[in-house]
Design a protein around this motif. Structure first.
Motif, PDB file in Angstrom:
ATOM      1  N   GLN A  70       0.717  -1.042  -0.195  1.00 39.98           N
ATOM      2  CA  GLN A  70       0.492  -0.260   0.505  1.00 39.98           C
ATOM      3  C   GLN A  70       1.178   1.279   0.102  1.00 39.98           C
ATOM      4  OE1 GLN A  70      -3.381  -0.023  -0.746  1.00 39.98           O
ATOM      5  NE2 GLN A  70      -2.947  -2.271  -0.235  1.00 39.98           N
ATOM      6  N   GLY A  71       2.337   0.992  -0.491  1.00 38.17           N
ATOM      7  CA  GLY A  71       2.927   2.130  -0.509  1.00 38.17           C
ATOM      8  C   GLY A  71       3.937   1.617  -1.259  1.00 38.17           C
ATOM      9  N   PRO A  72       5.191   3.055  -1.652  1.00 40.28           N
ATOM     10  CA  PRO A  72       6.374   2.839  -2.446  1.00 40.28           C
ATOM     11  C   PRO A  72       7.457   2.291  -1.518  1.00 40.28           C
ATOM     12  CG  PRO A  72       6.414   4.557  -1.868  1.00 40.28           C
ATOM     13  CD  PRO A  72       5.286   4.190  -1.321  1.00 40.28           C
ATOM     14  N   VAL A  73       7.626   2.482  -0.271  1.00 47.07           N
ATOM     15  CA  VAL A  73       8.861   0.920   0.813  1.00 47.07           C
ATOM     16  C   VAL A  73       8.369  -0.403   0.059  1.00 47.07           C
ATOM     17  CG1 VAL A  73       9.486   0.712   2.548  1.00 47.07           C
ATOM     18  CG2 VAL A  73       8.652   2.824   2.309  1.00 47.07           C
ATOM     19  N   ALA A  74       6.795  -0.486   0.458  1.00 47.53           N
ATOM     20  CA  ALA A  74       6.690  -2.229   0.501  1.00 47.53           C
ATOM     21  C   ALA A  74       6.659  -2.828  -1.094  1.00 47.53           C
ATOM     22  CB  ALA A  74       4.706  -1.958   0.928  1.00 47.53           C
ATOM     23  N   ARG A  75       5.930  -1.839  -1.743  1.00 49.50           N
ATOM     24  CA  ARG A  75       5.921  -1.611  -3.008  1.00 49.50           C
ATOM     25  C   ARG A  75       7.626  -2.382  -3.612  1.00 49.50           C
ATOM     26  NH1 ARG A  75       3.879   2.742  -5.627  1.00 49.50           N
ATOM     27  NH2 ARG A  75       2.488   1.509  -4.046  1.00 49.50           N
ATOM     28  N   SER A  76       8.604  -1.654  -2.789  1.00 47.48           N
ATOM     29  CA  SER A  76      10.041  -1.734  -3.819  1.00 47.48           C
ATOM     30  C   SER A  76      10.307  -3.257  -3.256  1.00 47.48           C
ATOM     31  CB  SER A  76      10.944  -1.255  -3.460  1.00 47.48           C
ATOM     32  OG  SER A  76      11.701  -0.790  -1.555  1.00 47.48           O
ATOM     33  N   ILE A  77       9.742  -3.984  -1.789  1.00 43.12           N
ATOM     34  CA  ILE A  77      10.242  -5.563  -1.171  1.00 43.12           C
ATOM     35  C   ILE A  77       9.616  -6.436  -2.360  1.00 43.12           C
ATOM     36  CG2 ILE A  77      10.047  -6.633   0.362  1.00 43.12           C
ATOM     37  CD1 ILE A  77      10.445  -4.274   2.564  1.00 43.12           C
ATOM     38  N   THR A  78       8.365  -6.234  -2.653  1.00 40.10           N
ATOM     39  CA  THR A  78       7.014  -6.603  -2.554  1.00 40.10           C
ATOM     40  C   THR A  78       7.490  -6.871  -4.812  1.00 40.10           C
ATOM     41  OG1 THR A  78       5.606  -5.880  -1.767  1.00 40.10           O
ATOM     42  CG2 THR A  78       4.974  -7.410  -2.903  1.00 40.10           C
ATOM     43  N   ASP A  79       8.179  -6.086  -5.164  1.00 37.83           N
ATOM     44  CA  ASP A  79       9.326  -6.150  -6.338  1.00 37.83           C
ATOM     45  C   ASP A  79      10.514  -6.994  -6.142  1.00 37.83           C
ATOM     46  OD1 ASP A  79       7.440  -4.769  -7.373  1.00 37.83           O
ATOM     47  OD2 ASP A  79       8.415  -2.739  -7.822  1.00 37.83           O
ATOM     48  N   ALA A  97       1.791  -3.826   5.108  1.00 47.81           N
ATOM     49  CA  ALA A  97       1.265  -3.457   3.955  1.00 47.81           C
ATOM     50  C   ALA A  97       1.842  -2.183   3.582  1.00 47.81           C
ATOM     51  CB  ALA A  97      -0.379  -2.869   4.146  1.00 47.81           C
ATOM     52  N   LEU A  98       2.723  -1.078   4.193  1.00 53.44           N
ATOM     53  CA  LEU A  98       3.241  -0.325   4.165  1.00 53.44           C
ATOM     54  C   LEU A  98       4.677  -0.297   3.570  1.00 53.44           C
ATOM     55  CD1 LEU A  98       1.801   2.724   6.617  1.00 53.44           C
ATOM     56  CD2 LEU A  98       0.955   1.743   3.915  1.00 53.44           C
ATOM     57  N   GLY A  99       5.162  -1.337   4.276  1.00 53.73           N
ATOM     58  CA  GLY A  99       6.791  -1.843   4.291  1.00 53.73           C
ATOM     59  C   GLY A  99       7.173  -2.778   5.783  1.00 53.73           C
ATOM     60  N   GLY A 100       9.094  -3.251   5.209  1.00 53.47           N
ATOM     61  CA  GLY A 100       8.796  -4.180   6.369  1.00 53.47           C
ATOM     62  C   GLY A 100       8.946  -3.841   7.742  1.00 53.47           C
ATOM     63  N   LEU A 147      14.939 -15.799   1.767  1.00 51.63           N
ATOM     64  CA  LEU A 147      14.863 -15.760   3.188  1.00 51.63           C
ATOM     65  C   LEU A 147      16.299 -13.958   3.400  1.00 51.63           C
ATOM     66  CD1 LEU A 147      13.907 -17.821   5.681  1.00 51.63           C
ATOM     67  CD2 LEU A 147      13.299 -16.038   5.922  1.00 51.63           C
ATOM     68  N   ALA A 148      17.363 -15.175   2.321  1.00 52.80           N
ATOM     69  CA  ALA A 148      18.875 -14.243   2.903  1.00 52.80           C
ATOM     70  C   ALA A 148      18.881 -12.777   2.182  1.00 52.80           C
ATOM     71  CB  ALA A 148      19.152 -15.493   1.985  1.00 52.80           C
ATOM     72  N   MET A 149      17.778 -12.809   1.229  1.00 54.35           N
ATOM     73  CA  MET A 149      17.893 -11.588   0.450  1.00 54.35           C
ATOM     74  C   MET A 149      17.498 -10.076   1.568  1.00 54.35           C
ATOM     75  SD  MET A 149      15.901 -12.965  -2.573  1.00 54.35           S
ATOM     76  CE  MET A 149      16.112 -11.122  -3.331  1.00 54.35           C
ATOM     77  N   GLY A 150      18.555 -10.482   2.286  1.00 50.17           N
ATOM     78  CA  GLY A 150      18.527  -9.098   3.366  1.00 50.17           C
ATOM     79  C   GLY A 150      16.725  -8.077   3.163  1.00 50.17           C
ATOM     80  N   ALA A 151      17.233  -7.410   1.977  1.00 48.90           N
ATOM     81  CA  ALA A 151      15.720  -6.552   2.026  1.00 48.90           C
ATOM     82  C   ALA A 151      14.614  -7.157   1.944  1.00 48.90           C
ATOM     83  CB  ALA A 151      15.548  -6.207   0.191  1.00 48.90           C
ATOM     84  N   ALA A 152      14.134  -8.681   1.179  1.00 49.28           N
ATOM     85  CA  ALA A 152      12.929  -9.206   2.236  1.00 49.28           C
ATOM     86  C   ALA A 152      12.838  -9.785   2.590  1.00 49.28           C
ATOM     87  CB  ALA A 152      13.127  -9.821  -0.086  1.00 49.28           C
ATOM     88  N   ASP A 153      13.876 -10.409   3.745  1.00 46.71           N
ATOM     89  CA  ASP A 153      13.888 -10.960   4.392  1.00 46.71           C
ATOM     90  C   ASP A 153      13.174  -9.471   5.666  1.00 46.71           C
ATOM     91  OD1 ASP A 153      14.516 -12.806   7.017  1.00 46.71           O
ATOM     92  OD2 ASP A 153      14.957 -10.874   7.705  1.00 46.71           O
TER      93      ASP A 153
END
Lengths: 203, 329, 669
Positions: B28-37, B174-177, C408-414
């Motif tokens: 639901q936001g750019p931060v979370a979206r970058s992780i989802t990508d 929803a917004l980020g990690g 999980l190893a991919m820091g940002a995705a973690d």
């Protein structure tokens, strides 16, 4: 223990049987584990050594003269331990025991100084509970001190066995191993002297 | 039978993927979206690995299984193949590189305000996690909320996070990690909400009896509504006092609270030399009780009678009306 | 909650009202069951007049095979305990807002589940198999230090028992198996539960460290003639590398636990909030040990799969050299990845990038191993026995664990997976196929070598299918729950969360999993009662030296020490019909170590001292510790040289098993 039958007399006494060779190798591996143990304690000290929490700092408590005496005592004891093993290689039981006893006396002197040092710290209001710095200092020094204490007790057992049984491959191996242990403790102390005391006084 | 079962196992993820909406895949936001990508990118490669290995595995096991017909077949002496070893070392290295580059890029990007929002002045909110509640302080606006946080939409929010008790983790999926909150430490995180809405946040790092219910709500509002809310709080919310704050930090659950000042006036737990608000007596549970230690800076020595005054120790479900009607969301 | 301020001046004041855990029917039931079991065991042994047998044949033994079996028996018991914990967790989360367990009880259960499964189930199971198999595989008569080996076992057992009684006496640890500070400190956990963690794991850890030293020396010095390092069986290689990892990693845990003990018992400030302590230091120390620990259990498991896959494909291992180098690579990398357990601690993008790369790099040697296993099977003749089934199921299940590990190893995705059930599902997909499947494969495979009869293949297949299906049904849903925001270690969740169906599915899976375990236990019972005793000493047509001697193995292992010329030595001996016969002239007296009561004595005294220390009765603990030093002194003066097995006896024993050859049953088909 399993193949004790074969004795190779061309080797030094402590290396003559397969079981003794394995014991010595096993002890080297154990010293490897001890290195990791002390490295971890140094790491912990390195992380916490400036966290005084309002308590005393290095400069407030360290007494360089006493530390120098401790260092001299322990370094000398490592040297006399070397002589003891040298006497063992010459099959000179009497010399071996005399030098072992001298080594232990120096070790006991070191311990006496260290206990005094701890009492002095406590008088200055620096106990294990005061701050993270002091917790890590006491545990690092204490672990080394406990090793020295254990070494003294252990070497005493070995001396009794030497007196009872004389120099055999087994007693020679036991003496050799305690020698390794003693040198190791000396090396650890050199690191403590450098990274705890000298660094603490310079910082 | 085995093969059917295995293909079923492979199908299962697809089934479930299509069957329900997972919060991590609905940013639901750019931060979370970058992780989802990043996650989607990795999924493609991982699916490839799974397909190749499963395929090879199924083929080999099926083809070379022992059957009555091949009872006399004696397998050849075979020791390996350098070419094959190079292939199956090389390809994984390439895959790892393909995953590393976007991972590192994202890691660095997450430390700053998201792209496209650099221009906009971020607002700073201090997060203090306590047992078992979330305290949000708006130092610029001079207000403080408990267990809910209102933010303006499309504005980068810089969360400066710390803990008044154990190590906890601040997560609004929803917004980020997420990132840890730790006593006498400060961690930072940017979040942005695209649209007005309510998003769930919670602690993910286990911290004792009240852990499961340590949740909060992020309410993203239009600028106008957000400012209205600020003004309302400034005008009507009570002031937080030091002794009320001491009570707040006790291990309890509570509803929402709102104040027209912040506790940062007297303590910031991120400061390494700040007072520690620990009090082991409040954590006594069942079982044999050990010795506890008096600390110069601990909570108890400053507040000897705290237990007698507010010792319910249970669920203090206080509530105020500034947090809006959160049941609606 | 008690508001009593405890600052006892007295050294030892026992609070009897807090001593036993009361007020929970589940725990009361366990207490009664424990007492009844103990009375039953004592009465049974007395009735059967087996005390002397038990003492001389088992409790004081220094025989590596018997020690191995005792490890395995303990591990199966611990598997039961850890599994019960798991089932209770699954029952509690089967529905939203269940009231089956309260949060405190749930916290204790997931803590003990983790500790027991890793340290008291996986480790001893593998160390047990290592004990039984390694000396045989390298053609030796025992390990380098047999008495130390017994001591290792008794220290592990003592630690395990101490940890296990916590839930009925004193209270269980409740800060998670990772025991993160400051939560695990006295500031937030004033009960003694976490003392059990610090002390029991310390005792068991010392035992493990000694096992590591023992196996390094054994493998370096006791290989039979001709077995160079690059001719060692793969299980021996993995055991060797695991032992090195133990020696490199366990001292870190020793220190971490010691500092935890000091913090909790003596008020120091290593990890506390006050006094300048640093909670992040614990996390670092814990995972500096904890990550290598994962490979300490995974590597021997890889070794077992290598043996099983090679034997049942009737082919030597594909790419032996690259298998060895990949083990070394994995071991090295395992020491430099620990930060991936806490990317979210805010160490900055540079640190996180470094550890992301090292962690993903582990996938490369692991992938190499995977393909080598597949190509070992290619062109083989794959016999699908129970042991092989576990190895086969390992491949796809572990791949799922592996690819989610890379994710999980991919820091940002973690940042999105961390501490969610996605993570929990991942490590169960690594540890259950990687370790549990391996110990089952190993047990089915080596069981006839240990006992001289086989585990039933038909029941074995029921065990396999129930367990594998149950495992997937239990843990697959947890990936999706995690991605939908369900966190680990939460004792409940709300109905609105929408998690309920998948949690229910997972709970159903756990029942199937438990049924699989029950069938496994039944298989052991059935096989002990009814299995064919008249089997060959080499029932699988296997390839390594352990199969060249009798089943069950005679106490001196080999009448004659063999000479090895290649990999898979026994296979080639069979092919060329070389060295299979024993001539009278080759028989010589064999020197063997004597039994000793010291190891079990040390285990008991460590247990007692540990128990007293847990309860913070320092003087009593110190008095008990004198017993430890007494044991060390007795050992120092112990000059028992062992005994010699006479030629006649060797002759008799060898004749007995070599003659039965030829009239045995083929049980594999």
């Amino acid at each position: 223990m399993i193949m004790s039958a074969k004795v190779d007399t061309s080797l030094p006494l402590e290396y003559q049987t397969e079981q003794d060779r394995m014991n010595i190798l096993g002890f080297w591996v154990f010293l490897g584990a001890e290195i990791v143990l002390f490295a971890t304690l140094f790491g912990v000290y390195g992380v916490l050594y400036e966290r005084f929490a309002g308590g005393p700092t290095h400069k407030d408590i360290f007494v360089i003269k006493d530390v120098m005496i401790q260092t001299v005592l322990l370094l000398t004891s490592s040297f006399t331990m070397g002589i003891a093993i040298f006497e063992m290689r010459r099959h000179n039981l009497k010399g071996l025991i005399i030098w072992l006893v001298i080594t232990l006396a120096l070790g006991a002197g070191f311990l006496f100084m260290e206990i005094n040092e701890f009492i002095h710290y406590a008088h200055e209001g620096a106990t294990m509970q005061t701050s993270a710095f002091l917790s890590s200092l006491f545990v690092l020094l204490g672990t080394h001190g406990a090793h020295v204490t254990l070494g003294i007790g252990w070497a005493t057992m070995v001396i009794i066995q030497l007196l009872k049984r004389g120099l055999t491959p087994t007693t020679a191996r036991k003496t050799f191993i305690i020698g390794l242990y003693w040198h190791f403790l000396d090396v650890v102390w050199i690191f403590i002297f450098t990274f705890v005391y000298l660094k603490g006084l310079v910082a | 039978m085995k093969k059917i079962l295995l293909s079923l196992t492979a199908l299962l993820p697809l089934l479930v993927l299509s069957g329900c909406n997972m919060v991590v895949f609905e940013p639901q936001g750019p931060v979370a979206r970058s992780i989802t990508d990043l996650i989607n990118w990795s999924l493609i490669w991982m699916l490839l690995v799974v397909v190749v290995v499963f395929g090879l595995f199924g083929y080999i096991v099926w083809k070379y299984r022992e059957r009555p017909e091949n009872k006399d077949y004696e397998p050849p002496e075979e020791h390996g193949s350098t070419l094959l070893e190079i292939i199956w070392t090389g390809i994984p290295i390439l895959i790892v590189i393909a995953l590393t580059i976007p991972t590192v890029k994202t890691l660095y990007a997450l430390e700053e305000a998201p792209k496209g929002y650099e221009e906009k002045e971020p607002i700073t909110i201090h997060v203090t996690s306590a047992d078992w509640k979330w305290i949000f302080s708006y130092p610029e606006q001079g207000i403080e909320t408990v267990n809910y946080v209102n933010i303006p939409e499309d504005t980068p929010v810089l969360f400066k996070m710390t803990s008044a008790s154990t190590m906890q983790s601040f997560w609004v999926p929803a917004l980020g990690g997420q990132k840890y909150t730790m006593p006498k430490m400060e961690t930072e995180m940017y979040l942005v909400a695209d649209n007005p809405g309510s998003y769930d946040g919670q602690n993910t790092n286990f911290n004792g009896r009240g852990y499961a219910d340590m949740k909060f709500e992020v309410l993203a509002q239009t600028d106008e509504k957000f400012n209205e809310w600020l003004a309302d709080v400034k005008e009507t919310a009570p002031k937080l006092t030091e002794s009320e704050y001491d009570d707040l930090l006790k291990p309890t659950h509570m509803g929402r609270l709102t104040f027209s000042n912040t506790h940062l006036e007297w303590v910031n737990h991120a400061d390494p030399h700040s007072k520690a608000y620990t009090n082991p007596e409040l954590y006594r549970g069942h079982g044999y009780q050990g010795k506890t230690f008096e600390e110069e800076d601990n909570y108890k020595s400053n507040q000897p009678n705290v237990m007698e005054n507010h010792g319910q120790g249970g669920h203090d479900e206080s509530e105020d009306n500034h947090g809006g009607d959160h049941n609606e969301h | 909650m008690k508001a009593k301020i405890t600052m006892e001046v007295t050294i030892m004041s026992i609070k009897w009202d807090e001593f036993f855990i009361t007020g929970d029917p589940l725990i009361l039931g366990s207490q009664i069951a424990i007492v009844l079991t103990m009375i039953g065991a004592v009465a049974g042994i007395t009735y059967l007049k087996k005390w002397k047998y038990l003492w001389t044949e088992w409790l004081t033994t220094v025989d590596h095979k018997k020690i191995g079996m005792m490890y395995i028996i303990s591990a199966v018991l611990m598997f039961f305990r850890g599994g019960m914990d798991g089932l209770l967790m699954k029952a509690q989360t089967a529905q939203p807002e269940m009231g089956f367990l309260d949060s405190q009880h749930y916290n204790e259960i997931f803590t003990t589940h983790g500790v027991i499964m890793i340290l008291f189930m996986a480790m001893p199971f593998l160390i047990g198999l290592m004990n039984v198999v390694i000396p045989l595989q390298i053609g030796a008569r025992d390990v380098a230090f047999p008495q130390l080996n017994a001591l290792s076992f008794w220290l592990f057992f003592s630690g395990a028992m101490l940890f296990n009684i916590s839930f009925v006496i004193g209270g269980s640890p409740d800060a998670g198996w990772t025991s993160y500070f400051p939560l695990a400190g006295k500031e937030f956990s004033p009960g003694i539960g976490n003392n059990f963690y610090a002390v029991a794991l310390q005792i068991a850890g010392i035992g493990t460290l000694m096992t590591g030293i023992n196996f390094i020396v054994t493998i370096l010095k006791m290989r039979t003639k001709g077995m160079t390092l690059m001719k060692m069986p793969m299980f021996t290689w993995t055991t060797f590398v695991t032992s090195i990892l133990i020696v490199a990693a366990f001292p870190i845990f020793t220190v971490a636990l010691a500092l935890m003990t000091f913090d909790r018992l003596y008020g120091t400030h290593f990890f506390t909030v006050s006094g300048g302590g640093m909670d992040m230091l614990w996390a670092n120390l814990f995972w500096l040990w904890g990550h290598p620990e994962v490979y300490i259990v995974a590597l021997p498991a890889f070794g077992i799969f290598s043996e099983v896959i090679s034997t049942f494909s009737r082919k030597s291992l594909f790419g032996y050299k690259s298998m060895v180098f990949s083990i070394l690579g994995i071991a090295l990398l395992s020491m430099v990845v620990w930060v991936h357990h806490f990317y979210t601690m805010g160490s900055g993008p540079a640190v996180n990038s470094f550890f992301s790369i090292t962690t993903m790099a582990i996938a490369i040697p692991t992938g190499v191993k995977m393909f080598n296993w597949l190509f070992t099977m290619r062109k083989g003749r794959i016999k699908i026995s129970s042991a092989m089934l576990w190895a086969l199921a390992f491949v796809p299940c572990f791949v799922i664990g592996g690819v989610t590990g890379v994710m999980l190893a991919m820091g940002a995705a973690d940042y999105q997976y961390h501490n969610t059930l996605f993570l929990v599902a991942h490590f169960h997909y690594v540890l259950i196929p990687g370790v549990v499947f391996a110990v089952f494969a190993g047990l089915y495979y080596w069981w006839p070598k240990m006992f001289g009869f086989m585990l039933n293949e038909k029941i074995g297949k029921w065990h396999f299918w129930l367990f594998v299906i149950g495992f997937n049904v239990t843990f697959m849903p947890m990936f999706f729950l995690g991605l939908n925001g369900a966190v680990r270690r939460a004792y409940t969740y709300s109905a609105e969360s929408g998690f309920a169906p998948l949690f229910m599915l997972s709970a159903i899976g756990s029942i199937i999993l438990a049924a699989g375990f029950a069938v496994f236990c039944y298989n052991i019972y059935w096989s002990i009662r009814y299995a064919d005793r008249n089997i060959s000493s080499d029932p699988w047509d296997a390839r390594t030296l352990e199969w060249s001697t009798a089943s069950p193995v005679q106490f001196y292992n080999f009448a004659k020490l063999q000479e090895v010329k290649s990999l898979d030595p026994f296979w080639h001996m069979k092919k060329k019909n070389e060295g299979l016969t024993l001539y009278d002239s080759e028989i010589e007296e064999i020197h063997m170590p004597s039994n000793s009561w010291l190891p079990i004595y040390m285990g008991v005294i460590f247990g007692i001292a540990g128990f007293l220390l847990v309860f913070e009765w320092h003087i009593a603990a110190a008095l008990a510790a004198i017993g430890i030093f007494a044991g060390l002194i007795i050992r120092s003066f112990d000059y028992n040289e062992g005994f010699h097995v006479k030629k006649d006896e060797i002759h008799r024993i060898e004749n007995a098993w070599r003659k039965t050859e030829g009239e045995v049953h083929d049980h594999v088909s």
